[in-house]
Design a protein around this motif. Sequence first.
Motif, mmCIF file in Angstrom:
data_model
loop_
_atom_site.group_PDB
_atom_site.id
_atom_site.type_symbol
_atom_site.label_atom_id
_atom_site.label_comp_id
_atom_site.label_asym_id
_atom_site.label_seq_id
_atom_site.Cartn_x
_atom_site.Cartn_y
_atom_site.Cartn_z
ATOM 1 N N ARG A 316 29.745 28.747 35.244
ATOM 2 C CA ARG A 316 29.029 30.026 35.283
ATOM 3 C C ARG A 316 29.909 31.086 34.639
ATOM 4 N NH1 ARG A 316 30.911 34.975 37.836
ATOM 5 N NH2 ARG A 316 29.137 36.409 37.713
ATOM 6 N N THR A 317 29.298 31.949 33.827
ATOM 7 C CA THR A 317 30.025 33.012 33.134
ATOM 8 C C THR A 317 29.300 34.331 33.372
ATOM 9 O OG1 THR A 317 30.668 31.451 31.405
ATOM 10 C CG2 THR A 317 30.940 33.787 30.913
ATOM 11 N N ALA A 318 30.103 35.395 33.620
ATOM 12 C CA ALA A 318 29.518 36.720 33.808
ATOM 13 C C ALA A 318 29.204 37.355 32.465
ATOM 14 C CB ALA A 318 30.481 37.606 34.585
ATOM 15 N N HIS A 319 28.279 38.317 32.469
ATOM 16 C CA HIS A 319 27.969 39.086 31.279
ATOM 17 C C HIS A 319 29.158 39.985 30.902
ATOM 18 C CE1 HIS A 319 23.841 37.932 32.288
ATOM 19 N NE2 HIS A 319 23.473 38.328 31.082
ATOM 20 N N PHE A 320 29.112 40.495 29.679
ATOM 21 C CA PHE A 320 30.121 41.477 29.271
ATOM 22 C C PHE A 320 29.935 42.769 30.060
ATOM 23 C CE2 PHE A 320 31.697 44.990 26.724
ATOM 24 C CZ PHE A 320 32.947 44.536 26.339
ATOM 25 N N HIS A 321 28.675 43.092 30.302
ATOM 26 C CA HIS A 321 28.342 44.279 31.089
ATOM 27 C C HIS A 321 27.349 43.872 32.166
ATOM 28 C CE1 HIS A 321 28.188 48.619 31.764
ATOM 29 N NE2 HIS A 321 26.885 48.486 31.949
ATOM 30 N N PRO A 322 27.510 44.348 33.401
ATOM 31 C CA PRO A 322 26.642 43.879 34.489
ATOM 32 C C PRO A 322 25.183 44.261 34.262
ATOM 33 C CG PRO A 322 27.970 45.742 35.211
ATOM 34 C CD PRO A 322 28.496 45.332 33.881
ATOM 35 N N PRO A 323 24.253 43.293 34.353
ATOM 36 C CA PRO A 323 22.828 43.607 34.215
ATOM 37 C C PRO A 323 22.311 44.297 35.473
ATOM 38 C CG PRO A 323 23.105 41.295 34.743
ATOM 39 C CD PRO A 323 24.492 41.851 34.569
ATOM 40 N N THR A 324 21.139 44.871 35.338
ATOM 41 C CA THR A 324 20.585 45.649 36.459
ATOM 42 C C THR A 324 19.696 44.817 37.386
ATOM 43 O OG1 THR A 324 18.712 46.313 35.070
ATOM 44 C CG2 THR A 324 20.624 47.763 35.087
ATOM 45 N N TYR A 325 19.303 43.609 36.990
ATOM 46 C CA TYR A 325 18.329 42.862 37.787
ATOM 47 C C TYR A 325 18.938 42.058 38.932
ATOM 48 C CZ TYR A 325 19.695 39.787 33.898
ATOM 49 O OH TYR A 325 20.408 39.098 32.945
ATOM 50 N N VAL A 326 20.267 41.945 38.984
ATOM 51 C CA VAL A 326 20.943 41.297 40.124
ATOM 52 C C VAL A 326 22.129 42.155 40.522
ATOM 53 C CG1 VAL A 326 20.256 38.926 39.590
ATOM 54 C CG2 VAL A 326 22.340 39.859 38.565
ATOM 55 N N ILE A 328 25.923 43.367 41.172
ATOM 56 C CA ILE A 328 27.095 43.141 40.340
ATOM 57 C C ILE A 328 27.881 41.919 40.836
ATOM 58 C CG2 ILE A 328 28.550 44.700 41.706
ATOM 59 C CD1 ILE A 328 29.882 45.538 39.058
ATOM 60 N N GLY A 329 28.282 41.078 39.897
ATOM 61 C CA GLY A 329 29.024 39.871 40.240
ATOM 62 C C GLY A 329 28.153 38.677 40.561
ATOM 63 N N GLN A 330 26.820 38.858 40.493
ATOM 64 C CA GLN A 330 25.930 37.756 40.835
ATOM 65 C C GLN A 330 25.043 37.341 39.641
ATOM 66 O OE1 GLN A 330 25.321 39.560 45.276
ATOM 67 N NE2 GLN A 330 23.825 38.025 44.667
ATOM 68 N N ASP A 331 25.558 37.577 38.438
ATOM 69 C CA ASP A 331 24.825 37.210 37.226
ATOM 70 C C ASP A 331 25.406 35.934 36.631
ATOM 71 O OD1 ASP A 331 27.162 38.882 36.700
ATOM 72 O OD2 ASP A 331 26.657 38.572 34.592
ATOM 73 N N ALA A 332 24.631 35.308 35.758
ATOM 74 C CA ALA A 332 25.076 34.105 35.048
ATOM 75 C C ALA A 332 24.503 34.160 33.637
ATOM 76 C CB ALA A 332 24.607 32.844 35.770
ATOM 77 N N THR A 333 25.349 34.450 32.671
ATOM 78 C CA THR A 333 24.878 34.555 31.293
ATOM 79 C C THR A 333 24.899 33.193 30.617
ATOM 80 O OG1 THR A 333 25.144 35.742 29.202
ATOM 81 C CG2 THR A 333 27.154 35.034 30.303
ATOM 82 N N VAL A 334 24.043 33.021 29.628
ATOM 83 C CA VAL A 334 23.982 31.780 28.854
ATOM 84 C C VAL A 334 23.869 32.143 27.377
ATOM 85 C CG1 VAL A 334 22.984 30.305 30.643
ATOM 86 C CG2 VAL A 334 21.475 31.678 29.199
ATOM 87 N N ALA A 335 24.332 31.232 26.523
ATOM 88 C CA ALA A 335 24.225 31.411 25.074
ATOM 89 C C ALA A 335 24.141 30.038 24.434
ATOM 90 C CB ALA A 335 25.429 32.180 24.532
ATOM 91 N N ASP A 336 23.315 29.924 23.409
ATOM 92 C CA ASP A 336 23.121 28.638 22.732
ATOM 93 C C ASP A 336 24.448 28.036 22.296
ATOM 94 O OD1 ASP A 336 20.430 28.860 23.064
ATOM 95 O OD2 ASP A 336 19.982 29.460 20.999
ATOM 96 N N ASN A 337 24.683 26.789 22.721
ATOM 97 C CA ASN A 337 25.853 26.011 22.296
ATOM 98 C C ASN A 337 27.192 26.662 22.648
ATOM 99 O OD1 ASN A 337 24.118 24.070 20.980
ATOM 100 N ND2 ASN A 337 23.938 25.500 19.267
ATOM 101 N N GLN A 338 27.179 27.649 23.533
ATOM 102 C CA GLN A 338 28.430 28.336 23.888
ATOM 103 C C GLN A 338 28.609 28.434 25.401
ATOM 104 O OE1 GLN A 338 29.327 31.944 21.489
ATOM 105 N NE2 GLN A 338 27.398 31.513 20.438
ATOM 106 N N LEU A 339 27.726 29.174 26.024
ATOM 107 C CA LEU A 339 27.850 29.413 27.459
ATOM 108 C C LEU A 339 26.668 28.765 28.185
ATOM 109 C CD1 LEU A 339 28.809 33.203 27.367
ATOM 110 C CD2 LEU A 339 30.353 31.236 27.473
#
Length: 459
Positions: A316-326, A328-339
């Motif tokens: 699990r990887t955090a965003h660069f900047h915390p999103p507003t829908y969860v 803080i600290g409870q996000d999980a970012t994804v990226a094609d072939n990376q994260l």
Amino acid sequence: MQTVTSRSTNILLFLIIIMLFCSVSMIAANAAFMVTDEIYQGVTVGDIDVGGLSITQAQQKITSIFKERTTKVAIITANYQERNWSISAQDIELSIQAEKLAQQAYNVGRTGNVLERLQERYLAVHQGHQLPLTVYFSQEKMQNILTGIAKQIERPAQNARLMLAGSSKVVIEPEVIGCKVDLNKTMAEATTKLNNKIAFAFDISVEETAPAVLAKDLEHIDGLIASYTTYFDPRDYNRTQNVLIAAKSINAILIKTGEVFSFNNVVGLRLAEYGFKEAPVYINGMLVPDWGGGVCQVSSTLYNAVLLADLNIEERTAHFHPPTYVPIGQDATVADNQLDFRFKNSLPDNIYIVSEIFNNKLVVSIFGKTLNNPPVIYVTLADKKVLEPTTQIKQDPNLELGKQVVEVEGQKGFIVATYRVKQIDDKIVKNEFLASDEFPPIDRVIRVGTKVLTPQINK
């Protein structure tokens, strides 16, 4: 000595007599066979007995029986399980060459050398000799008929599904076995039988395929073990479309005990060809449009449901900047072939993910084997630290001297540590460290004008 010689001579003469007798017998038998000008007994064309008939009589019999069996009735019955389909001679333009078949029947025992002919006649009389009932039919029409039947039989395999009955009870919808007709094998079977019988029934060759999820895989799942909800703006069309696609991808997913779930493997690449749209995402701290913007809300919602279900987090990887829908600290970012976001079903039984959209709500639920006294699980923050942004001043020669324009408002950064707490009977039995995330502040940027205006001189 003379006595021995005389005895040998007698034996030799006896053998010669026997051989002559056999030869005469064979010639006599052959002559007896040759006397007839009819088809030899035991000869059949397909299942039509033509033994003892002349060529003309055999031709008439073959023609008559063929017409009798192919007029006004179906000649072929194709079967699959309890279903059957009828095919008439007219459907496939079935025909025969009765004269040619009669001639072939007459030729049995009349070609080859003497011994070959005699042997063939003998076998025909005593064991029978069957000639194929060579038929002619439209391969194209037969193929079209079988293709039409295949469309009625074929179906894709469908996973067994978990259905909700009320707020907490679940019922299992059984799997559907997939069916695929082997047209080549079915066509070959029908053709082979047509060459031996005018009317027949045969089984259509069908390959059955079981789906990945069977009802037995869901039999121990009896209720909801965790759920999490986030909200989005449905007016943001592109982002909403991306959320819908990703949410649908992770819906109705079985994860067996011990298996690891990969968000990227299940959702796939976020490309336009798969229906994804461009929507805002954070890249290097800046909010810019990119394909699949909004998918991270689905991965983050799933992450929180997984935490509440007490499953092991593998990646699990955090965003660069915390999103507003969860929080803080409870996000999980994804990226094609990376994260990627990956977790393991560490429970003793299988689990089942349900992802649903209700107006502006995304709800991810995890079903499994419920406990009589389930623990209370929640996520908490510790050691939250605020990182204040700095202010950057940029000189702008195109802006009037002394004027200021705020280019970037700037945002505070944070360092947070998250823990998963498990309580049983109001007692904390586990306080599990999850991650320490740092969200850098975004500096405030102000442009200051340096352009000096030249005073106008009136002439």
